[in-house]
Design a protein around this motif. Structure first.
Motif, PDB file in Angstrom:
ATOM      1  N   LYS A   1       3.694   6.055  -5.918  1.00 29.79           N
ATOM      2  CA  LYS A   1       3.723   6.164  -6.895  1.00 29.79           C
ATOM      3  C   LYS A   1       2.239   7.239  -6.997  1.00 29.79           C
ATOM      4  O   LYS A   1       2.864   8.505  -7.984  1.00 29.79           O
ATOM      5  N   GLN A   2       2.020   6.690  -6.528  1.00 33.58           N
ATOM      6  CA  GLN A   2       0.227   8.330  -6.520  1.00 33.58           C
ATOM      7  C   GLN A   2       0.783   9.649  -6.649  1.00 33.58           C
ATOM      8  O   GLN A   2       0.487  10.306  -6.826  1.00 33.58           O
ATOM      9  N   ALA A   3       0.908   9.936  -4.931  1.00 33.93           N
ATOM     10  CA  ALA A   3       2.426  10.709  -4.257  1.00 33.93           C
ATOM     11  C   ALA A   3       2.945  11.643  -5.903  1.00 33.93           C
ATOM     12  O   ALA A   3       2.760  12.602  -6.234  1.00 33.93           O
ATOM     13  N   LYS A   4       3.896  11.135  -6.249  1.00 36.69           N
ATOM     14  CA  LYS A   4       4.904  11.607  -6.893  1.00 36.69           C
ATOM     15  C   LYS A   4       4.411  11.729  -8.679  1.00 36.69           C
ATOM     16  O   LYS A   4       4.271  12.762  -9.154  1.00 36.69           O
ATOM     17  N   LYS A   5       3.090  10.520  -8.910  1.00 37.23           N
ATOM     18  CA  LYS A   5       2.256  11.719 -10.150  1.00 37.23           C
ATOM     19  C   LYS A   5       1.718  12.870  -9.776  1.00 37.23           C
ATOM     20  O   LYS A   5       1.593  13.576 -10.292  1.00 37.23           O
ATOM     21  N   ALA A   6       1.048  13.534  -8.625  1.00 37.12           N
ATOM     22  CA  ALA A   6       0.530  14.314  -7.772  1.00 37.12           C
ATOM     23  C   ALA A   6       1.257  15.198  -7.564  1.00 37.12           C
ATOM     24  O   ALA A   6       1.196  16.645  -7.005  1.00 37.12           O
TER      25      ALA A   6
ATOM     26  N   TYR B   1       2.173   2.073  -3.711  1.00 33.67           N
ATOM     27  CA  TYR B   1       0.951   2.238  -4.343  1.00 33.67           C
ATOM     28  C   TYR B   1       0.827   4.024  -4.321  1.00 33.67           C
ATOM     29  O   TYR B   1       0.559   4.520  -4.897  1.00 33.67           O
ATOM     30  N   ASP B   2       0.678   3.874  -2.721  1.00 33.10           N
ATOM     31  CA  ASP B   2       0.526   5.788  -2.177  1.00 33.10           C
ATOM     32  C   ASP B   2       2.194   6.502  -2.654  1.00 33.10           C
ATOM     33  O   ASP B   2       1.458   7.745  -3.312  1.00 33.10           O
TER      34      ASP B   2
ATOM     35  N   LYS C   1       0.867  -1.135   0.008  1.00 29.16           N
ATOM     36  CA  LYS C   1      -0.168   0.481   0.093  1.00 29.16           C
ATOM     37  C   LYS C   1       0.782   1.450   0.044  1.00 29.16           C
ATOM     38  O   LYS C   1       0.586   2.263  -0.465  1.00 29.16           O
TER      39      LYS C   1
END
Length: 511
Positions: A346-351, A343-344, A340
């Protein structure tokens, strides 16, 4: 799981079929090189015909060996794309070197060896034969290094941005003790398999009262070097078994059916598995055992502790370094936290949320050692256990095969030296069957090594169930049965051509 099972079945089919031809193609060449050396030294035309005959049989296997090798390489991409991505930086480095050596160097020298007769001098051709023999063996080290790393993954670092493991030190991976020992063990058993083929064909001629001088010479050379290779194989297997005890305790527990505390110091000679105690733990019946012998074989200590399956799954244990190893059950929850957090991250890097990304990365690194355990469930702990009856029996059959064969080959060597081998017709049939036994020992060895590693593609690093490609099950099923059909046709063609060549013989006139 259906996709995983069918992908595994297809790869196992191709790999086991491929290994029928690898030793016959590559490792029989040392017998050829030795015989050609005798021909160059003596000038005896019989030795030249002997060399050309065995070289002809080797060439017959070559095309199928290459075809199955190419299929295996493609299956990494078609069936195991996730595996190829996650560990490709490590796994594909030695394989790339193998391709270069095989396609550009090994294949050229083999072509010169096959078609160089009469175009090169005797000594030049002999040098080419020996270089081909040495080079083919050296090229084998690369795939065996890659496989050894899958059994004991070292010298790597996980890159969370690329979602893959990266190699830290190439030379440490190449020259790790496990890789070098695996190389020596596999090639020594391959010599034994290839040279058993030489003895089988030679015994056929003696039964037919043909080419007796040729057959006896071939038997003496093959049986002598078979026994030497046998000593190396047993020594390297002992080392390999001790490495399994240290680094793959679950595989050892499966090999010995170690479920509970009462059998931790015993070596089972045989056993029968019958109705199950629980869903995944079969009852063991009729198991003659040798007290404390397993502890001694594993660690050179009659009182050494060998962890059993329940220890590894639920209780934990002190390993050979007296370091406590947490049970698998305790590693699942931290692994899920790591999944988890990654995953978080990677999502934070995208944002473009760098603060949150670093926070999640810290959580991931704190639980990174348990990352891959997060793909399992506490309600399905049996997934961690390989097929115990399969590993238990294949291991024992393999051991008994390689225990019996040295006595048979010593016997054939003695009778050949005493010039009494033609009179032992029933023994000639037995010696012919040694090729099938050696083949069985080879294949079962790979079953123990690869199935015993399950449920991991890379031991304790990458689960098999997350290693597959994103493809439809029907596509894998279709190609599986297509390969079965093609492999059967190829095997029939191989047998017909090989039998025809053997019946024709080396055409050496007897004095």
């Amino acid at each position: 799981m259906s996709l995983v099972d069918w992908s595994r079945a297809q790869f196992a089919l191709t790999a086991l079929y491929h290994w029928i031809f690898v030793p016959l193609t590559l490792w029989i060449i040392f017998i050829i090189a030795i015989m050609e050396g005798i021909y160059v030294k003596t000038g005896d035309i019989k030795w030249e015909k002997t060399v050309k005959f065995w070289m002809k049989l080797m060439a017959i296997n070559f095309a199928i060996w290459v075809a199955t090798w190419i299929i295996l390489e493609f299956e990494f991409g078609t069936n195991w794309a996730n595996y190829s991505w996650f560990v490709g930086d490590i796994f594909w480095a030695p394989l790339a070197i193998e391709w270069i050596m095989a396609f550009f160097l090994e294949s050229v020298m083999m072509a010169v060896m096959f078609w160089g007769w009469g175009k090169l001098s005797k000594k030049a051709h002999l040098r080419v034969t020996w270089l081909t023999a040495i080079w083919t063996n050296l090229s084998a080290i690369w795939i065996l290094t890659a496989n050894a790393w899958m059994q004991y993954p070292v010298w790597m670092a996980f890159n969370p941005d690329l979602m893959r493991n990266e190699m830290v030190n190439f030379w440490e991976v190449l020259f790790s003790p496990i890789a070098m020992n695996k190389f020596l063990h596999v090639i020594s058993t391959s010599y034994m398999y290839a040279w058993a083929f030489v003895i089988m064909v030679s015994c056929y001629y003696l039964l037919k009262w043909r080419e007796k001088d040729f057959a006896k010479k071939s038997i003496i050379i093959a049986a002598t070097f078979w026994l030497l290779a046998s000593a190396i194989a047993w020594a390297t297997w002992d080392i390999h078994a001790k490495e399994i005890a240290k680094h793959q305790p679950m595989k050892l527990a499966a090999m010995e059916a170690l479920y509970d505390w009462w059998n931790w110091v015993w070596l089972k000679l045989w056993a029968l598995f019958w109705e199950e105690k629980v869903k995944w733990m079969p009852e063991i019946s009729m198991a003659p055992e040798v007290p404390k012998w397993l502890s001694f074989l594993a660690f050179w200590d009659f009182d050494a502790f060998v962890p059993w399956i329940n220890d590894i799954l639920y209780k934990g244990y002190n390993d050979y370094k007296w370091e406590f190893q947490r049970p698998f059950k305790e590693r699942i929850a931290p692994g899920q936290i790591a999944i988890k957090a990654l995953y978080d991250y990677k999502q934070a890097k995208k944002a473009w949320n760098e603060e949150l990304a670093q926070e999640q990365l810290s959580i991931f690194k704190a639980n990174e050692k348990d990352f891959w355990f997060g793909y399992f469930s506490e309600n399905r702990m049996e997934e961690f256990i390989p097929n115990v009856p399969l590993i238990f029996y294949t291991f024992r059959v393999m051991v008994w095969v390689w225990t019996i064969l040295p006595f048979l080959f010593l016997l054939i060597l003695i009778f050949t030296y005493l010039n009494k081998i033609e009179d032992k017709k029933w023994l000639l049939w037995v010696w012919m069957s040694t090729f099938l036994l050696a083949f069985l020992g080879q294949e079962l060895g790979w079953v123990v090594a690869e199935v015993g590693r399950q449920p991991w593609t890379v031991y304790n690093i990458l689960p098999t169930k997350v290693s597959t490609s994103h493809t439809d099950v029907w596509a894998v099923q279709f190609t599986f049965w297509l390969f079965v059909f093609i492999f059967i046709l190829l095997l029939i063609a191989e047998f017909k051509i090989m039998i025809s060549a053997i019946k024709e013989g080396p055409k050496i006139e007897e004095k």
